[in-house]
Write a protein that holds these residues in place. Sequence first.
Motif, PDB file in Angstrom:
ATOM      1  N   MET A 280       1.061  -0.798   0.020  1.00 27.50           N
ATOM      2  CA  MET A 280       0.136  -0.040  -0.137  1.00 27.50           C
ATOM      3  C   MET A 280       0.577   1.228  -0.171  1.00 27.50           C
ATOM      4  O   MET A 280       0.366   2.197  -0.453  1.00 27.50           O
ATOM      5  N   LEU A 281       1.704   1.435   0.843  1.00 27.55           N
ATOM      6  CA  LEU A 281       2.749   2.537   0.668  1.00 27.55           C
ATOM      7  C   LEU A 281       3.272   2.949  -0.623  1.00 27.55           C
ATOM      8  O   LEU A 281       3.247   3.707  -1.375  1.00 27.55           O
ATOM      9  N   VAL A 282       3.702   1.758  -1.799  1.00 27.28           N
ATOM     10  CA  VAL A 282       3.667   1.909  -2.715  1.00 27.28           C
ATOM     11  C   VAL A 282       2.738   1.668  -4.251  1.00 27.28           C
ATOM     12  O   VAL A 282       2.711   3.002  -4.572  1.00 27.28           O
ATOM     13  N   GLN A 283       1.636   1.910  -3.810  1.00 24.07           N
ATOM     14  CA  GLN A 283       0.651   1.778  -4.171  1.00 24.07           C
ATOM     15  C   GLN A 283       0.270   3.309  -3.942  1.00 24.07           C
ATOM     16  O   GLN A 283      -0.525   4.012  -5.436  1.00 24.07           O
TER      17      GLN A 283
ATOM     18  N   PRO B 199      -1.044   5.597   3.684  1.00 28.24           N
ATOM     19  CA  PRO B 199      -1.183   7.550   3.018  1.00 28.24           C
ATOM     20  C   PRO B 199      -0.275   8.308   4.111  1.00 28.24           C
ATOM     21  O   PRO B 199       0.427   9.184   3.471  1.00 28.24           O
ATOM     22  N   ILE B 200      -0.026   7.710   5.531  1.00 28.41           N
ATOM     23  CA  ILE B 200       0.606   8.547   6.060  1.00 28.41           C
ATOM     24  C   ILE B 200       2.144   9.142   5.980  1.00 28.41           C
ATOM     25  O   ILE B 200       2.817   9.685   6.202  1.00 28.41           O
ATOM     26  N   VAL B 201       2.148   7.978   6.218  1.00 28.32           N
ATOM     27  CA  VAL B 201       3.961   7.511   6.236  1.00 28.32           C
ATOM     28  C   VAL B 201       4.446   7.513   4.647  1.00 28.32           C
ATOM     29  O   VAL B 201       4.866   8.209   4.581  1.00 28.32           O
TER      30      VAL B 201
ATOM     31  N   LEU C  36       6.569  10.137   3.987  1.00 24.07           N
ATOM     32  CA  LEU C  36       8.584   9.726   2.921  1.00 24.07           C
ATOM     33  C   LEU C  36       8.164  10.566   2.144  1.00 24.07           C
ATOM     34  O   LEU C  36       9.253  10.861   1.258  1.00 24.07           O
ATOM     35  N   LEU C  37       7.447  10.557   1.038  1.00 22.40           N
ATOM     36  CA  LEU C  37       7.165  11.628   0.141  1.00 22.40           C
ATOM     37  C   LEU C  37       7.912  12.972  -0.099  1.00 22.40           C
ATOM     38  O   LEU C  37       8.161  13.458  -1.002  1.00 22.40           O
ATOM     39  N   GLY C  38       7.578  13.036   0.705  1.00 23.06           N
ATOM     40  CA  GLY C  38       8.084  14.647   1.314  1.00 23.06           C
ATOM     41  C   GLY C  38       9.439  14.555   1.078  1.00 23.06           C
ATOM     42  O   GLY C  38      10.180  16.085   1.303  1.00 23.06           O
ATOM     43  N   PHE C  39      10.486  13.954   1.608  1.00 24.72           N
ATOM     44  CA  PHE C  39      11.774  13.752   1.889  1.00 24.72           C
ATOM     45  C   PHE C  39      12.547  13.088   1.590  1.00 24.72           C
ATOM     46  O   PHE C  39      13.491  12.841   1.360  1.00 24.72           O
ATOM     47  N   ALA C  40      11.476  11.316   0.439  1.00 23.62           N
ATOM     48  CA  ALA C  40      12.290  11.003   0.654  1.00 23.62           C
ATOM     49  C   ALA C  40      12.493  10.372  -0.428  1.00 23.62           C
ATOM     50  O   ALA C  40      11.006  10.740  -1.203  1.00 23.62           O
ATOM     51  N   PRO C  41      13.225   9.932  -2.196  1.00 23.29           N
ATOM     52  CA  PRO C  41      12.537   9.641  -3.371  1.00 23.29           C
ATOM     53  C   PRO C  41      11.840   8.553  -3.913  1.00 23.29           C
ATOM     54  O   PRO C  41      12.046   7.837  -2.360  1.00 23.29           O
ATOM     55  N   LEU C  42      11.356   7.932  -4.433  1.00 21.29           N
ATOM     56  CA  LEU C  42      10.328   7.609  -4.991  1.00 21.29           C
ATOM     57  C   LEU C  42      10.424   5.612  -4.465  1.00 21.29           C
ATOM     58  O   LEU C  42      10.477   4.946  -3.852  1.00 21.29           O
ATOM     59  N   GLU C  43      12.063   5.907  -5.203  1.00 20.53           N
ATOM     60  CA  GLU C  43      12.423   4.597  -5.336  1.00 20.53           C
ATOM     61  C   GLU C  43      12.299   4.132  -3.610  1.00 20.53           C
ATOM     62  O   GLU C  43      13.102   2.507  -3.114  1.00 20.53           O
ATOM     63  N   THR C  44      13.059   4.700  -2.747  1.00 22.87           N
ATOM     64  CA  THR C  44      12.854   4.202  -1.096  1.00 22.87           C
ATOM     65  C   THR C  44      11.619   3.511  -0.504  1.00 22.87           C
ATOM     66  O   THR C  44      11.845   2.301  -0.316  1.00 22.87           O
TER      67      THR C  44
ATOM     68  N   ASP D  19      -4.340  21.320  -5.091  1.00 25.78           N
ATOM     69  CA  ASP D  19      -3.860  19.862  -5.198  1.00 25.78           C
ATOM     70  C   ASP D  19      -2.411  19.423  -4.029  1.00 25.78           C
ATOM     71  O   ASP D  19      -1.458  18.751  -4.772  1.00 25.78           O
ATOM     72  N   GLU D  20      -3.180  19.668  -2.551  1.00 25.67           N
ATOM     73  CA  GLU D  20      -1.799  19.874  -1.399  1.00 25.67           C
ATOM     74  C   GLU D  20      -2.008  18.277  -1.135  1.00 25.67           C
ATOM     75  O   GLU D  20      -3.232  17.954  -1.550  1.00 25.67           O
ATOM     76  N   VAL D  21      -0.814  17.434  -1.744  1.00 26.68           N
ATOM     77  CA  VAL D  21      -0.338  16.272  -0.971  1.00 26.68           C
ATOM     78  C   VAL D  21      -1.660  15.558   0.673  1.00 26.68           C
ATOM     79  O   VAL D  21      -1.886  14.593   0.328  1.00 26.68           O
ATOM     80  N   TRP D  22      -1.877  16.162   1.178  1.00 29.69           N
ATOM     81  CA  TRP D  22      -2.103  16.535   2.681  1.00 29.69           C
ATOM     82  C   TRP D  22      -3.640  15.874   2.549  1.00 29.69           C
ATOM     83  O   TRP D  22      -4.348  15.416   3.146  1.00 29.69           O
ATOM     84  N   ARG D  23      -4.200  16.991   1.232  1.00 36.86           N
ATOM     85  CA  ARG D  23      -5.643  16.240   0.971  1.00 36.86           C
ATOM     86  C   ARG D  23      -6.413  15.084   0.821  1.00 36.86           C
ATOM     87  O   ARG D  23      -6.869  14.808   1.074  1.00 36.86           O
TER      88      ARG D  23
END
Length: 414
Positions: free
Chosen positions: A31-34, A160-162, A166-174, A258-262
Amino acid sequence: MNTVENRVYENWRRNIILFLTSQTISLFGSMLVQYAIMWYITLTTESGMMMTVFILCGFLPTFILSPVAGVWADRYNRKRLIMLADSLIAFATLILAILFLMGYDAIWLLFVMAAVRAFGTGIQMPAVGAILPQIVPKDMLTKVNGINGSIQAIMMFVSPIVSAALLGFAPLETIFFIDVITAAIAVLTLLFFLKIPVHEKAADKQTTSYFSDFKLGLQYVNNHKFLKSFFLFFAVFFVLMAPASFLTPLQVTRTFGDEVWRLSAIEIAFSIGMMIGGGVIASWGGFENRIKTLGFASVIMGLCTFALGVVPNFWIYFAFMLLFGVAMPIFNTPANVLLQEKVEEDFLGRVFGVMGMISTSMMPLGMLIFGPIADFIKIEWLLIGTGIFIIILAILLWRNKGLLEAGNPISKKI
């Protein structure tokens, strides 16, 4: 019931805890990846067509594989099939993570990844649906399915929280690497700690071909009056659910910002609702007639779909998304238990395979209809229309005497 089955049911609580733990760990990484991929495509393209391509890639391989996978689930060791599926997805995710590290980050790679993950899901779905009655006594299936729904909801709340963090400070591959690790833990848990005897058909020497077994499964469904009507209802339902399931992130982006938090907030609302709904169905058990429980949940989801198309305020939208989540386990649990109770064990894998074919073909069909339309018609109108039709479908379900008869407890049947 033989001696081996007796031993399994004596230890069923330990076995189901181990099984659900392994699946929860795997689900968390998946689900993190999805979420990460879905949000990446949504925020990068803001296109209904691109979302449609993503959905098709994520469903069509499951549809294509389901007929074969259902036969596998009846012919072979179901635990090993689940381990194989997790391993396949983990390996594909690892390759994608390496490609992203090397600078290959094209959108089409994410579509390919969605297709590979769907292929693994196609193997896993019939096996998971069919293996639960091997582990759990029949009178506990509703409670266990309800608990499983709550666990999945917790993952939907946390993921979705995690993922957003993660998307806020790490690249997608993490996130891809995290999924590889969680899948490995899940596979090792099943391999070393969970013992499930092979079901009777898998233990016997196979004397028929895959095609013959699949054909027998279709004949079983065709000759089973309850299954034919049940699957027809689900086919129409899944088509109508496509806008609420897949276009709401795009709707939020266009209408509220279009904010990610929404995007994260509406997923969190839905998952909180699922946690509540899973607890409700596990403790309540639903109406005495399971079809009435299905219809009740369908009406709630229809009303919520309609409401998502008319509410002007984001936080009211949030509240209806939460209520939508409450209804989902109340809908899913009796549906799964009905199949687990009514279908002979030797056909469970194939029946769940047919169910997988329906869910993975009708949703993309719905997106083929509604996804492109969403680029020139407001998504709100699509939600209003499908919400009305879902309510009508629920009323028709309540009025179907054959399904109502099948939904009665065995003791109530004449």
